[in-house]
Design an enzyme around this catalytic site. Structure first.
Site, short mmCIF file in Angstrom:
data_model
loop_
_atom_site.label_atom_id
_atom_site.label_comp_id
_atom_site.label_asym_id
_atom_site.label_seq_id
_atom_site.Cartn_x
_atom_site.Cartn_y
_atom_site.Cartn_z
N HIS A 55 8.43 -7.16 -5.46
CA HIS A 55 7.60 -7.98 -4.57
C HIS A 55 7.30 -7.22 -3.28
O HIS A 55 7.89 -6.18 -3.01
CB HIS A 55 8.36 -9.27 -4.18
CG HIS A 55 8.46 -10.25 -5.30
ND1 HIS A 55 7.76 -11.42 -5.33
CD2 HIS A 55 9.17 -10.20 -6.46
CE1 HIS A 55 8.04 -12.08 -6.44
NE2 HIS A 55 8.90 -11.36 -7.15
N HIS B 120 4.28 -12.46 -9.02
CA HIS B 120 2.98 -13.15 -8.90
C HIS B 120 2.00 -12.71 -10.00
O HIS B 120 2.41 -12.36 -11.09
CB HIS B 120 2.42 -12.95 -7.49
CG HIS B 120 3.46 -13.21 -6.45
ND1 HIS B 120 3.80 -14.47 -6.02
CD2 HIS B 120 4.32 -12.36 -5.80
CE1 HIS B 120 4.79 -14.39 -5.14
NE2 HIS B 120 5.14 -13.13 -5.00
N GLU C 102 11.88 -6.27 -2.15
CA GLU C 102 10.73 -6.49 -1.27
C GLU C 102 10.39 -5.14 -0.65
O GLU C 102 11.11 -4.65 0.24
CB GLU C 102 11.08 -7.50 -0.17
CG GLU C 102 11.43 -8.88 -0.66
CD GLU C 102 10.22 -9.79 -0.90
OE1 GLU C 102 10.40 -10.99 -1.06
OE2 GLU C 102 9.08 -9.28 -0.95
N GLU D 161 -0.44 -9.09 -2.60
CA GLU D 161 0.87 -8.66 -3.10
C GLU D 161 0.84 -8.41 -4.61
O GLU D 161 1.41 -7.44 -5.10
CB GLU D 161 1.92 -9.73 -2.77
CG GLU D 161 3.33 -9.39 -3.28
CD GLU D 161 4.33 -10.53 -3.07
OE1 GLU D 161 3.98 -11.53 -2.41
OE2 GLU D 161 5.45 -10.41 -3.60
ZN LIG Z 1 6.48 -12.14 -3.80
#
Ligand SMILES: [Zn+2]
Length: 480
Positions: free
Chosen positions: A362, A294, A432, A308
């Site tokens: 992420h 992102h 993640e 995030e």
């Molecule tokens: Zn993400």
């Protein structure tokens, strides 16, 4: 002179074919009772039999003139590409999980090789036509065919896989017989069996990453070994068959190897230290790409006042402080809060800097808890990331370190259909860290201590991976 040259060439080709046919025929002559060495498709049938792509009936007959069902053909293509043939539920209403070919059919659907009929059926017992075979082969081997039967027919004939028929057409509507299916599949795999002076261009250099690598006659371990390559040996690539690729070695040997043991980078280049007593490869030859997810106008997941994009950027910058102490050449898709295009700015960047390894960072959302690491886990056509086993290994190492460091629930490693790992051409994972929108996870993500732990875990996981790949990483474990 011209005629003489032609005659000479003809003689050479003739002698060559006698020699090659002789050896292969004695080897496989007893395979099927009804296929003599004089059968026009003997070589093709023997080749597929060696690869266990086709077999005869229980009495040892091949039945070359028997029709072939669509399910049987799908299974043969599936075996040719080493697809997962484990029986399973399919998307088709008329192919149950009990069908012998259900695994291959659904695997081929996943790879967009099979689409079925618009009414949601596959007609597994329908007899396959030459046109249908041409389309399935074109999709399976990545030929351009304009999504039309005539385009697929042209893809087949232009490559010398088959000719037009006696009536001058491709006879696309005619039901195929077993010897024809063998011809189509065998010649698609092995270009030397094709008609009209077949040739293939070899380009794109790759280097062997394992200590030895078997080059085989066909694209699976069922085939005989024709040469053994050594670590660091250079090869050039022809075309891909599933997760295998046709290569040419420096001594001009041509054969198939698994793409898992090839790398785009030259391990012998400048950074490598052949005098290193540890015997490992130097990290200096490696380009690692770190991709903080992102950024800019895209906040990613949000929760408890956190975004995030900020969490993963901060973690990536902490990771940078560790990586900078190694000889690794590390590139970052972003180091500030900028907007990146998912498609244009991440994978193309990694390819442009000639990355060898890709780690996207992420944080999760959706109310779960724990850490997980994704890799693209499907052996597929050239279009998707072929480095499945290396990606999986990298995911495993990072995941193992991460759950210990963060003391989060171990959600495991998973196949994930994410652009940055699917479209890449190097071992690639997507980490993640934890969940933005779950309180316990969010508290850790908001803590500089835990973000440091996350960075260290990813760092150590990357070292573990390079260690497993034979690199000399021992000095760099002391960095954390
Ligand atoms: Zn993400």
């Amino acid at each position: 002179m011209k005629t003489f040259a032609k005659l000479l060439l003809g003689l050479v080709v003739f002698i060559f074919s006698i020699c090659t046919l002789d050896t292969s025929k004695t080897e496989a002559a007893t395979t099927f009772k009804d296929i003599s060495t004089n059968h026009p498709a003997f070589d093709e049938i023997a080749f597929l039999a060696q690869g266990k792509i086709t077999s005869g009936d229980e009495n040892g007959y091949f039945k070359p003139r028997q029709n072939v069902t669509r399910a049987e053909f799908a299974a043969m293509v599936g075996r040719a590409l080493n697809l997962d043939g484990t029986k399973k539920k399919t998307k088709f209403k008329d192919v149950g999980s009990g069908n012998f070919a259900s695994g291959y059919i659904q695997s081929a659907v996943d790879k967009k090789i099979i689409s079925g009929y618009s009414d949601g059926s596959f007609k597994p017992n329908g007899l396959v036509t030459r046109g249908e075979m041409a389309i399935m082969i074109s999709r399976a081997f990545g030929y351009e065919f304009n999504n039309t039967t005539s385009g697929a027919a042209k893809a087949i004939t232009s490559r010398g896989i088959d000719t037009t028929q006696a009536d001058g057409t491709f006879a696309a509507e005619r039901q195929a017989v077993r010897e024809e299916t063998a011809i189509f599949i065998a010649r698609a795999i092995d270009y030397t069996m094709r008609l009209n002076n077949p040739s293939v261009s070899f380009s794109s250099e790759r280097y062997v990453t394992s200590s030895t690598l078997n080059v085989r006659k066909g694209p699976s371990t069922n085939y005989n070994v024709v040469k053994v390559l050594k670590y660091k040996e250079k090869v050039t690539l022809g075309y891909q068959v599933g997760n295998w690729v046709l290569i040419k070695a420096d001594d001009n040997t041509i054969g198939f190897v698994s793409t898992d043991y090839l790398s785009t980078s030259n391990p012998t280049s400048s950074g490598d230290n052949p005098g290193d007593t540890s015997g490992g490869k130097s990290l200096a030859s490696q380009v690692l790409v770190i991709d903080p997810g992102h950024g800019g106008t895209d906040p990613g997941k949000v929760g408890f006042g956190l975004k995030e994009k900020d969490i993963v950027l901060n973690t990536s910058l902490l990771l940078k402080k560790l990586l900078i102490q190694t000889p690794l050449n590390v590139k970052y898709t972003r180091e500030t809060d900028v907007t990146l295009d998912l498609v244009k700015d991440r994978v193309p960047y990694a390819l442009s800097v000639k990355g060898n390894t890709f780690v996207s960072i992420h944080a999760n959302g959706g109310g779960g808890t724990g850490s997980e690491t994704y890799y693209w886990g499907k052996v597929s056509k050239a279009a998707t990331n072929p480095y499945v086993s290396d990606s999986k290994m990298l995911a495993e190492f990072i995941q193992k370190r991460l759950v210990v460091a963060l003391d989060t629930r171990d959600r495991g490693i998973k196949h994930g259909d994410f652009h940055v790992i699917r479209e890449n051409q190097m071992p690639a994972v997507l980490v993640e860290l934890a969940f933005m929108d779950t309180k316990a996870d969010s508290e850790k993500l908001n803590s500089p201590v835990y973000r440091q732990k996350a960075a260290e875990a990813i760092y150590l996981g990357i070292l573990d991976y390079y260690k497993a790949k034979g690199f000399d990483v021992a000095p760099y474990y002391d960095v954390v």
